[in-house]
Design an enzyme around this catalytic site. Sequence first.
Site, short mmCIF file in Angstrom:
data_model
loop_
_atom_site.label_atom_id
_atom_site.label_comp_id
_atom_site.label_asym_id
_atom_site.label_seq_id
_atom_site.Cartn_x
_atom_site.Cartn_y
_atom_site.Cartn_z
N ILE A 14 9.87 2.19 18.37
CA ILE A 14 9.97 1.07 17.42
C ILE A 14 8.69 0.97 16.60
CG2 ILE A 14 10.08 -1.46 17.26
CD1 ILE A 14 11.93 -1.47 19.69
N ALA A 83 2.76 -2.41 21.42
CA ALA A 83 2.58 -1.49 22.55
C ALA A 83 3.18 -2.07 23.82
CB ALA A 83 1.10 -1.20 22.75
N TYR A 147 8.24 -6.57 33.75
CA TYR A 147 8.44 -6.47 32.30
C TYR A 147 8.94 -7.81 31.72
CZ TYR A 147 10.26 -4.33 27.93
OH TYR A 147 10.53 -4.00 26.63
N1 CAA Z 1 22.53 -4.88 37.65
C1 CAA Z 1 22.95 -4.89 38.91
N2 CAA Z 1 22.73 -3.87 39.76
C2 CAA Z 1 22.02 -2.83 39.30
C3 CAA Z 1 21.53 -2.78 37.99
C4 CAA Z 1 21.83 -3.86 37.17
N3 CAA Z 1 21.42 -3.88 35.89
N4 CAA Z 1 20.86 -1.62 37.83
C5 CAA Z 1 20.93 -0.97 39.02
N5 CAA Z 1 21.65 -1.70 39.89
C6 CAA Z 1 21.98 -1.38 41.26
C7 CAA Z 1 22.60 0.00 41.40
O1 CAA Z 1 23.98 -0.05 41.13
C8 CAA Z 1 22.33 0.30 42.87
O2 CAA Z 1 23.22 -0.38 43.67
P1 CAA Z 1 23.73 0.25 45.06
O3 CAA Z 1 22.52 0.41 45.91
O4 CAA Z 1 24.70 -0.76 45.58
O5 CAA Z 1 24.34 1.56 44.68
C9 CAA Z 1 20.98 -0.32 43.03
O6 CAA Z 1 20.80 -1.30 42.03
C10 CAA Z 1 19.91 0.70 42.81
O7 CAA Z 1 19.18 0.58 43.89
P2 CAA Z 1 18.14 1.69 44.24
O8 CAA Z 1 17.40 1.19 45.41
O9 CAA Z 1 18.77 3.04 44.31
O10 CAA Z 1 17.23 1.62 42.94
P3 CAA Z 1 16.13 2.60 42.47
O11 CAA Z 1 14.90 2.33 43.23
O12 CAA Z 1 16.64 3.99 42.41
O13 CAA Z 1 15.93 2.04 41.00
C11 CAA Z 1 16.56 1.48 38.77
C12 CAA Z 1 16.89 2.30 40.01
C13 CAA Z 1 15.11 1.68 38.38
C14 CAA Z 1 16.82 0.03 39.02
C15 CAA Z 1 17.49 2.03 37.69
O14 CAA Z 1 18.82 1.72 38.06
C16 CAA Z 1 17.21 1.48 36.32
O15 CAA Z 1 16.34 1.97 35.63
N6 CAA Z 1 17.97 0.46 35.90
C17 CAA Z 1 17.87 -0.06 34.55
C18 CAA Z 1 16.88 -1.19 34.44
C19 CAA Z 1 16.86 -1.61 32.98
O16 CAA Z 1 17.85 -2.02 32.43
N7 CAA Z 1 15.70 -1.50 32.33
C20 CAA Z 1 15.58 -1.78 30.95
C21 CAA Z 1 14.83 -0.65 30.31
S1 CAA Z 1 14.89 -0.70 28.52
C22 CAA Z 1 13.77 -1.85 28.11
O17 CAA Z 1 13.11 -2.43 28.89
C23 CAA Z 1 13.63 -2.13 26.64
C24 CAA Z 1 13.97 -3.52 26.32
O18 CAA Z 1 13.07 -4.33 26.05
C25 CAA Z 1 15.36 -3.93 26.22
#
Ligand code: CAA
Length: 240
Positions: A14, A83, A147
């Site tokens: 961005i 940033a 975040y």
């Molecule tokens: N809502 C509900 N459940 C979620 C979820 C969500 N958004 N995201 C992940 N989960 C769940 C998964 O389905 C999984 O469930 P199960 O264990 O029942 O299968 C569980 O959480 C994942 O658990 P883990 O212990 O395996 O998680 P992990 O340590 O491997 O971490 C994670 C995975 C980092 C959470 C990954 O799923 C991820 O990156 N999720 C996205 C988070 C997100 O949306 N970040 C935004 C980034 S973009 C941004 O930030 C820019 C902005 O300003 C918009």
Amino acid sequence: MARIALVTGGSRGIGAAISKNLKDAGYTVAATYAGNDEAAAKFTEETGIATYKWNVGDYDSSKAGIEQVEADLGPIDIVVANAGITRDAPFHKMTPQQWHDVIDTNLTGVFNTVHPIWPGMRERGFGRIVVISSINGQKGQFAQVNYAATKAGDLGIVKSLAQEGAAKGITANAICPGYIATEMVMAVPEKVRDSIIAQIPTGRLGEPEEIARCVRFLVSDDAAFVNGSTISANGGQFFV
Ligand code: CAA
């Protein structure tokens, strides 16, 4: 003389779109970056926009970097505090290091960027501050306690600065982008990303330029009466 704009994290994502848009609008732009020398050099070569390297999380580095920009280009009139980093993890797995890294860059980084520039803006009676917050600072997000806390905090900074700067011709506003097609969002696991896109009424990710156009308005003379506001640019995913 053209106004001078500083865009932190301004050589990628961005931030790069913001830097280019402001340059096209006639501003003299300086873009900062934290680590990726190659990307920054390529960006400068392609755009002619000067890039400067420092860690926004460190006050002394920010102050020294800003002094260098002002020595090279002149007093900074416009700050776009863009940033930001993610260190996503479910809360039970989030480490103190992940917490502090994100706080340092996304929240303290805004203080460190605006604070050294603020006295000059007050003296000159003009300033434009735009902080790039996030939809996730408004609504919270699974795996983003760190975040979301910083992005909500950024809104508090803006609303306070707006009150302090108003009498000196300085405005401070925030933009809360939704999910934008950048490396940061592309790093989210595909399955999760698809489920996020399904929640966006517009049916797609946003484009970096759609955020840059909001910035261009907020830093303009036309926006003098817009102060302390938050523009949500998220495809209808969340309303405040
Ligand atoms: N809502 C509900 N459940 C979620 C979820 C969500 N958004 N995201 C992940 N989960 C769940 C998964 O389905 C999984 O469930 P199960 O264990 O029942 O299968 C569980 O959480 C994942 O658990 P883990 O212990 O395996 O998680 P992990 O340590 O491997 O971490 C994670 C995975 C980092 C959470 C990954 O799923 C991820 O990156 N999720 C996205 C988070 C997100 O949306 N970040 C935004 C980034 S973009 C941004 O930030 C820019 C902005 O300003 C918009």
